[in-house]
Structures are given as structure tokens and as C-alpha cells.
Enzyme design. Structure first.
Site, PDB file in Angstrom:
ATOM      1  N   ARG A 147     -42.170  -2.426  31.815  1.00  0.00           N
ATOM      2  CA  ARG A 147     -43.563  -2.215  32.266  1.00  0.00           C
ATOM      3  C   ARG A 147     -44.246  -1.181  31.380  1.00  0.00           C
ATOM      4  O   ARG A 147     -45.407  -1.299  31.024  1.00  0.00           O
ATOM      5  CB  ARG A 147     -43.596  -1.783  33.731  1.00  0.00           C
TER       6      ARG A 147
ATOM      7  N   ASP B  61     -34.047 -11.200  40.813  1.00  0.00           N
ATOM      8  CA  ASP B  61     -34.947 -10.794  41.908  1.00  0.00           C
ATOM      9  C   ASP B  61     -36.251 -11.590  41.844  1.00  0.00           C
ATOM     10  O   ASP B  61     -36.652 -12.066  40.793  1.00  0.00           O
ATOM     11  CB  ASP B  61     -35.255  -9.293  41.810  1.00  0.00           C
ATOM     12  N   GLU B  62     -36.893 -11.693  42.992  1.00  0.00           N
ATOM     13  CA  GLU B  62     -38.290 -12.118  43.090  1.00  0.00           C
ATOM     14  C   GLU B  62     -38.625 -13.305  42.193  1.00  0.00           C
ATOM     15  O   GLU B  62     -39.472 -13.207  41.321  1.00  0.00           O
ATOM     16  CB  GLU B  62     -39.194 -10.929  42.726  1.00  0.00           C
TER      17      GLU B  62
ATOM     18  N   TRP C 275     -31.006  -3.875  46.782  1.00  0.00           N
ATOM     19  CA  TRP C 275     -32.243  -3.086  46.677  1.00  0.00           C
ATOM     20  C   TRP C 275     -33.179  -3.250  47.865  1.00  0.00           C
ATOM     21  O   TRP C 275     -33.942  -2.352  48.182  1.00  0.00           O
ATOM     22  CB  TRP C 275     -32.989  -3.430  45.370  1.00  0.00           C
TER      23      TRP C 275
ATOM     24  N   TYR D 199     -35.418   4.435  45.190  1.00  0.00           N
ATOM     25  CA  TYR D 199     -36.488   4.030  44.276  1.00  0.00           C
ATOM     26  C   TYR D 199     -37.321   5.276  43.976  1.00  0.00           C
ATOM     27  O   TYR D 199     -38.123   5.721  44.790  1.00  0.00           O
ATOM     28  CB  TYR D 199     -37.344   2.920  44.891  1.00  0.00           C
TER      29      TYR D 199
ATOM     30  N   ASP E 144     -39.703   5.648  42.059  1.00  0.00           N
ATOM     31  CA  ASP E 144     -41.134   5.473  41.773  1.00  0.00           C
ATOM     32  C   ASP E 144     -41.965   5.760  43.028  1.00  0.00           C
ATOM     33  O   ASP E 144     -43.188   5.752  42.975  1.00  0.00           O
ATOM     34  CB  ASP E 144     -41.441   4.079  41.210  1.00  0.00           C
TER      35      ASP E 144
ATOM     36  N   TRP F  96     -38.802   2.382  38.331  1.00  0.00           N
ATOM     37  CA  TRP F  96     -39.706   1.297  37.924  1.00  0.00           C
ATOM     38  C   TRP F  96     -40.950   1.959  37.356  1.00  0.00           C
ATOM     39  O   TRP F  96     -41.417   2.974  37.880  1.00  0.00           O
ATOM     40  CB  TRP F  96     -40.049   0.419  39.121  1.00  0.00           C
TER      41      TRP F  96
ATOM     42  N   GLU G 155     -44.283   0.707  36.588  1.00  0.00           N
ATOM     43  CA  GLU G 155     -45.670   0.235  36.641  1.00  0.00           C
ATOM     44  C   GLU G 155     -46.652   1.403  36.563  1.00  0.00           C
ATOM     45  O   GLU G 155     -47.663   1.344  35.865  1.00  0.00           O
ATOM     46  CB  GLU G 155     -45.947  -0.530  37.945  1.00  0.00           C
TER      47      GLU G 155
HETATM   48  C1  ACM Z   1     -36.806  -5.137  42.356  1.00  0.00           C
HETATM   49  O1  ACM Z   1     -37.291  -4.073  42.778  1.00  0.00           O
HETATM   50  N1  ACM Z   1     -37.580  -6.192  42.157  1.00  0.00           N
HETATM   51  C2  ACM Z   1     -35.392  -5.269  42.067  1.00  0.00           C
END
Ligand code: ACM
Length: 470
Positions: free
Chosen positions: A102, A269-270, A336, A361, A363, A411, A413
Site C-alpha cells: 500500500r 484473504d478477502e 486475523w 493490528y 494500524d 497495514w 493504507e
Molecule cells: C487482512 O487483514 N486482510 C489479512
């Protein structure tokens, strides 16, 4: 006697004694040796007025011992207190995840993170190298991955509201990538500090940057897609052609050759299924494979990637979504989404890494949002990381043995540069390190006081951490 030096993470057993070792070059004076009588994970460090000795059951444990020694001798100004330490970690996996997709981090900034990880006896750096917003690893034979996929023309400013009309963009091109040589250099830099780098190639979702570079990797090659400029989850996932699977074989084979670690993370993921549902090619493939549920296409990716990596002696790690479709028994689950997922994964016999978003996490905001830089959301204080429940209550002994360790996630972003990464990482990562190491439990007040004395070590690395509250 009171502890003359603050150690973070606190070793299992530390006994300070009277007297000092007077030396101008403690590293020169340290005797180091392997001792096959010690368990593989254990080191023993003793400092007396006559000198210092470090022994350990393995090279990895020697690295841990050196990192503890570093905390003792830096700042001791040539007069080093005497001590006897016997120490070994609770968990084999003491990880930090960095999302360099990101927002790109230059190699030197990753090195600074590696220095700080070693200081805390953290031993795994999980590098999230690919995502919708950028592809960061050189793959020979696919130059457009880094020429095109590593760059986005602009980035969303501020939060990604539901109302698209309110979005504004910074107009600034962002990107960068690592050559294979640079990554091999990082692997070596990490190895010298006792750290393994585990790369992630996130598949089959989070692939928009690759599809932007090579539209034929997507489900609708005629559709032009750019590298993603906003956050959230992209619909543009990998297609199902032979060409896509050949691409994955090339990528995973090259990545396996760059990183000697016995694990590769394949994301998982996702992954939205919308494109596969609309694609006649995907439906035809499903029939060919004798499957009925569209979502099982993801299982085919998991299985394929695992087979390719097994040929290179590697095991697959993946985010917990992979449990919902077919997966090999030796997959390691990185949990997660939900703390209860640790129970689900270990009940089914999978080795599991605890990376759960509620506490790990980084972030998330670390204090009241109004007083903090813009973050993705959530709130996880230093105290939460030090004291929060990481494992589900009812975990049997067999299940606990399947837990490889703990990992913090950064993360990026909302982390535009190295300074923002560092601010979110520290000092919460110090608390995570203490828990992953399995330091003797202390009160939060004791930890905070010890941390206060430890933070100048981060200053010495130039790390811009969030100061402790007064
Ligand atoms: C994640 O936070 N998409 C692993």
C-alpha cells in the site's frame, strides 16, 4: 538489588549481582560458543568482573543471546553490571508483518525495522509484497509487474467514505519495487540478526496491480484496469486460465529462490467471487474440475500454490479464509479475523499463528482518535497489547501446541512513510515482543516503567515512536 538495566523483552531468568565488568570493547571481550547440552532454543549469558560468556543450544538462540547482550552493553559506558541470564522463548514465531504494497518502504527503512526487531528478539519479518495498490517484487520474464504494477498515478486522500463522489486524490504518483538482488541482500541482513524473512504473494484476490500490468491474468482481459488508487477490496481477482497458473508457478518459483525460509505466505484473504460468477471461462473450469461451488475456485488456487511450493521444499502459510475451501493439511493458518478462529483452526489440526486484528493490528489508533494521526480505525492501546487476551479461553493442550506464535501487523493504507510506520509500530511492538517471548508476567505499571528506560534504545536507531503518556 534493583535492576540496574531495563531489558525488553524481559528474559525468563535474570539475576543481577554486585560488581561490574570494566571494558571498553564488550563485544571483543564476549566469548561465544554453542553448547549441545542446552535445549536448541536456550541461551545462557553470564557477565562477571572477569568477562562475559554466551552459550546457546543453536545459532538462533545465540542470536537471541547477542541481542540481549546488546541491550546490556549499549549505554553502559564501559562499566557493565554483573548478571546471570538463562533464557528461551515461549514461541518459535515472533513476527512482524509489514505491508510494503500500500505504501512502499525503501530497503534502508526495512533494515531499520530489522534492527529494531532484533533488539526485541523478534525473529520473523513477514513482507506483504503484493496487493491491489502495488506489486513490489521483480519477477524475471514479467517486466510489466514492476514497470506498471508497482506504480499508481495517485492515491485517495483521507478516509474512504462510502460516498464515492466525496473522494479526492493527491495527484502524486506513488510506487517502487525491490530487485531480486535487493531482496537477497535484505534476507542476509536479517539472517545476521537472527531474523527470517517470509514473503507474501497475496492470491487469488488482492491482485489488481498484477491484472493492471497483464490484463490476461484477470477474468476479463478486454477490460482495462489500473493499479488501484483507493483502499478496500478489489473485485479484480485472478482468472482461471492455464496462463494464470503458469504465471503463478513462475512467480512462486522465483520467490522461493529469493527467500530461503521454509515458508511462503500465499495470502488467500478477502477474495470476492463476483468476477468468477460472471465469467463463462470460470464456470467451464469449475465443471472441468468436477466442482460445483464457485468459491471452491479459491481452493484450487490454494492447492496449486501449495503443490508448486512443496516442490521447492516450502510450506504454505495463508490467512484464515483459506479454511473455507479446500486446503492441504500442512497449511499454516494465520488467524486475523476473529479470536475464535484460533479454536477453529487448531480444532481441525492446523498449525496456527495468532495475528488477530483486535489486538495485533497496529494500524489501529493507539489513543483517542482526535489526538492521533488519521488511522484506519479501531483502538488498541499499548496496555491492550500488553494485557489483552490473545488466545481463546478454552484451548486444550493439544490445540495450544499447534500455536506457532504471535505476529503484529502493520497495514499501510494510512501510513504514507517510514516515520508513520514507526509511530504505529512503537512502542506497541515492544509489548508484543514481551508476550511472544513469554517474559515473566509483570504488572502493566512495571512494564511501562521498564519501557520508559528502554525507549532511548529506539532513539539510538532513529525510530520515531509514539511517546508514552505522562
Ligand atoms: C487482512 O487483514 N486482510 C489479512
Amino acid at each position: 538489588m534493583p535492576d540496574p538495566i531495563a531489558l525488553v523483552p524481559l528474559p525468563r531468568s535474570v539475576v543481577w549481582s554486585e560488581g561490574t565488568w570494566e571494558t571498553t570493547d564488550p563485544w571483543e571481550g564476549l566469548s561465544v560458543g554453542l553448547n549441545s547440552d542446552l535445549p536448541l532454543t536456550e541461551y545462557s549469558l553470564s557477565i562477571s568482573p572477569q568477562g562475559a560468556a554466551l552459550t546457546a543450544g543453536s545459532e538462533a538462540a545465540l542470536a537471541d543471546g547477542r541481542n540481549t547482550f546488546a541491550q546490556i552493553v549499549t549505554g553502559a559506558n564501559g562499566s557493565i553490571p554483573c548478571v546471570t541470564i538463562a533464557d528461551s522463548p515461549k514461541y518459535a514465531w515472533r513476527g512482524l508483518h509489514l505491508d510494503v504494497a500500500r505504501h512502499f518502504l525503501p530497503v534502508e527503512e526495512i533494515e531499520t525495522f530489522l534492527d529494531a526487531m532484533a533488539l526485541h528478539r523478534l525473529n520473523v519479518l513477514h513482507l506483504h509484497l503484493t496487493d491491489d495498490q502495488g506489486w513490489r517484487v521483480e519477477i524475471k520474464g514479467y517486466p510489466r509487474l514492476t514497470e506498471v504494477g508497482a506504480w499508481r498515478d495517485q492515491t485517495l486522500v483521507g478516509r474512504m467514505d462510502a460516498d464515492e463522489d466525496s473522494w479526492t486524490f493527491d495527484g502524486v504518483r506513488h510506487g517502487g519495487s525491490y530487485s531480486q538482488e535487493e531482496l537477497k541482500g535484505l534476507v542476509e541482513y536479517a539472517r545476521k540478526r537472527g531474523i527470517m524473512i517470509v514473503p507474501e504473494i497475496d492470491l487469488p484476490g488482492h491482485m489488481q496491480a498484477a491484472v493492471a500490468a497483464y490484463p490476461e491474468l484477470g477474468n476479463f482481459p478486454e477490460q482495462k484496469v489500473g493499479v488501484r488508487e483507493v483502499w478496500g477490496i478489489s473485485d479484480h481477482v485472478l482468472g482461471v486460465s492455464d496462463q494464470v497458473f503458469d504465471f503463478l508457478r513462475d512467480v512462486l518459483t522465483q520467490v522461493a529462490a529469493i527467500f530461503p525460509a521454509p515458508y511462503i505466505h500465499i495470502g488467500g484473504d478477502e477474495c470476492p467471487t463476483g468476477e468468477w460468477e460472471r465469467s463463462t471461462a470460470a464456470r467451464a473450469r469449475l465443471n472441468e474440475w468436477g466442482l460445483t461451488r464457485i468459491s471452491e475456485i479459491q481452493g484450487r488456487f490454494t492447492t496449486y500454490a501449495s503443490e508448486v511450493l512443496r516442490e521447492h521444499g516450502k510450506r504454505v502459510i495463508a490467512w484464515d479464509e483459506v479454511l473455507e475451501t479446500h486446503l492441504p493439511d500442512d497449511t499454516i493458518i494465520m488467524n486475523w479475523r476473529d479470536p475464535a478462529g484460533v479454536t477453529t483452526a487448531t480444532d481441525r489440526g492446523f498449525q496456527t499463528i495468532v495475528a488477530t486484528s483486535d489486538l495485533l493490528y497496529l494500524d489501529h489508533y493507539q489513543a483517542a482518535p482526535a489526538d492521533e494521526p488519521l488511522a484506519i480505525g479501531g483502538r488498541t492501546t499499548l496496555e491492550d497489547v500488553y494485557t489483552g487476551r490473545l488466545l481463546p479461553k478454552k484451548l486444550g493442550g493439544d490445540q495450544e501446541r499447534l500455536i506457532l506464535g504471535l505476529q503484529a501487523q502493520l497495514w499501510s493504507e494510512y501510513l504514507p512513510d517510514a516515520s508513520a510506520f514507526q509511530y504505529m509500530a512503537f512502542p506497541r511492538l515492544c509489548a508484543l515482543a514481551e508476550r511472544a517471548w513469554g517474559s515473566p508476567a509483570q504488572s502493566y505499571a512495571e512494564f511501562e516503567e521498564r519501557l520508559r528506560a528502554h525507549l532511548p534504545r529506539l532513539d539510538a536507531f532513529g525510530i520515531r515512536y509514539r511517546p508514552l503518556d505522562d
